[in-house]
Design an enzyme around this catalytic site. Structure first.
Site, PDB file in Angstrom:
ATOM      1  N   HIS A 130       0.836  -1.196   0.000  1.00 46.04           N
ATOM      2  CA  HIS A 130       0.000   0.000   0.000  1.00 46.04           C
ATOM      3  C   HIS A 130       0.877   1.255   0.000  1.00 46.04           C
ATOM      4  O   HIS A 130       0.454   2.317  -0.456  1.00 46.04           O
ATOM      5  CB  HIS A 130      -0.909   0.026   1.230  1.00 46.04           C
ATOM      6  CG  HIS A 130      -2.030  -0.962   1.174  1.00 46.04           C
ATOM      7  ND1 HIS A 130      -1.867  -2.281   1.504  1.00 46.04           N
ATOM      8  CD2 HIS A 130      -3.333  -0.822   0.821  1.00 46.04           C
ATOM      9  CE1 HIS A 130      -3.028  -2.911   1.362  1.00 46.04           C
ATOM     10  NE2 HIS A 130      -3.929  -2.048   0.946  1.00 46.04           N
TER      11      HIS A 130
ATOM     12  N   ASP B  65      -4.298  -6.255  -7.800  1.00 38.91           N
ATOM     13  CA  ASP B  65      -4.572  -5.545  -6.558  1.00 38.91           C
ATOM     14  C   ASP B  65      -4.791  -4.081  -6.947  1.00 38.91           C
ATOM     15  O   ASP B  65      -4.555  -3.676  -8.094  1.00 38.91           O
ATOM     16  CB  ASP B  65      -3.389  -5.712  -5.595  1.00 38.91           C
ATOM     17  CG  ASP B  65      -3.806  -5.625  -4.134  1.00 38.91           C
ATOM     18  OD1 ASP B  65      -4.907  -5.101  -3.858  1.00 38.91           O
ATOM     19  OD2 ASP B  65      -3.047  -6.081  -3.261  1.00 38.91           O
TER      20      ASP B  65
END
Length: 368
Positions: free
Chosen positions: A187, A268
């Site tokens: 992230h 993702d």
């Protein structure tokens, strides 16, 4: 259910390759415009979209009525990744589960709950292997994976997946080829996983290899990660390590050709730091599709969704993305849509019962 996507225009087919997020708990004007413009094949909801049970079901029903048989997903793993904690008793983390029977019950409860709310897909289970040698890493996985060995992860996650899908919800293994050895959270930045080819193949790929064999895996999510010591690792045009989510070696040659997976491949979220700090969102979308990805996850900013959509359309017009490449993904998207099941009638009493069952399940695990 008629899920024939062959009659769509090429622009609509490209829209089917996007799995997007939306801004709020209702379809407001800007969201309506975005949906009409992109016609995405999937929508993923997050906590910002989920306020109350009936509101969530209304939102999902509205998306179902507006889009062409959309995949409607969320990340309902349990523990730290629980999008439904406002609606029902929060589910325990996967790491708390130690038996196949408990994995099955967890799959049953999640399937029944999310399906009642109107979802037909769940981005779970996590099959990253975090064994004792890796448990102190800062990958951001924490208690998300099942078990602490490749065999335990495979058996528990496999049973969870089987029961989840038997309950009418399509699961998605993640995060291929494996985040268990990562030292940073994707992230924030691109994880550089310093493991050998032997370790990658014998540990991280083990759950995928074993679960794909049984034919029950319909979807796999590709991680943004790199493996500099593995011969599959590619370099980008700027000489930096190419993320696995943009890599033909990892997606087409490894997952497709070697592991023989012909199901749906989803990235993702392409808005993660591992991608946006190194690539423009448009370039990343084009690279991912040419690497073999079927659906592009862009989960927050509508500006990024539009930029990615424009880039893929432009790449098709220029011949950078071939029609054959698009049609191959459209066939996979159509197949997974053909096995979706419609949600049951909304029942608040049943949802309350499921909330109680989750509480009992959690308590039972705590007492062991």
């Amino acid at each position: 259910m008629d899920t024939d996507l062959s009659k769509l225009t090429i622009r609509q087919k490209i829209g089917q390759m996007f799995f997007i997020g939306i801004s709020g708990p209702t379809i407001d004007g800007p969201t309506e415009q975005l949906l009409d413009e992109i016609s995405p094949g999937g929508v993923c909801l997050f906590a910002r979209n989920i306020r109350e049970a009936e509101q969530t079901r209304t939102l999902l029903d509205s998306l179902r009525g507006r889009l062409f048989h959309p995949l409607l997903s969320l990340d309902q793993e349990g523990g730290t990744v629980d999008r439904l904690r406002r609606l029902v008793t929060p589910m325990t983390a996967a790491a708390s589960v130690s038996t196949v029977g408990d994995a099955a019950e967890m799959g049953r409860l999640i399937a029944a709950t999310v399906r009642m709310l109107g979802f037909n897909m769940d981005f779970a289970p996590v099959v990253d292997v975090v064994d004792n040698a890796r448990k102190d890493s800062s990958s951001g996985l924490f208690t998300r994976p099942f078990g602490s060995s490749k065999d335990t992860v495979t058996s528990l996650a496999g049973e969870f997946l089987r029961v989840l899908q038997r309950g009418g919800v399509i699961g998605c293994l993640k995060h291929f080829p494996g985040l268990g050895g990562a030292k940073v959270d994707s992230h924030e930045e691109l994880p550089v996983v310093d493991i050998s080819r032997d370790e990658l193949f014998s540990i991280d790929l083990y759950p995928y290899r074993e679960l794909i064999k049984n034919g029950e895996v319909h979807a796999v999510m590709i991680a943004h990660t790199s493996f500099p010591a593995v011969d599959l690792q590619e370099l980008g045009q700027n000489g930096t390590l190419l993320p696995s989510s943009l890599s033909k070696n990892f997606i087409t040659h490894l997952l497709r050709d070697e592991l023989l997976f012909d199901g749906l491949v989803i990235t993702d979220d392409l808005e993660m730091g591992a991608i946006v700090k190194n690539y423009g969102i448009g370039d990343a979308c084009v690279m991912a599709i040419n690497a073999g990805v079927d659906m592009l996850a862009i989960c927050a900013d509508p500006i990024n969704v539009r930029e990615g959509f424009r880039a893929v359309n432009a790449a098709y017009q220029k011949g950078t993305i071939s029609e054959e490449r698009i049609e191959t993904s459209i066939a996979r998207i159509a197949h997974i849509k053909s096995i979706m099941s419609d949600p049951p009638c909304f029942d608040t009493d049943r949802l309350a019962c499921l909330s109680t069952e989750i509480s009992r399940f959690n308590s039972g695990l705590e007492k062991r």
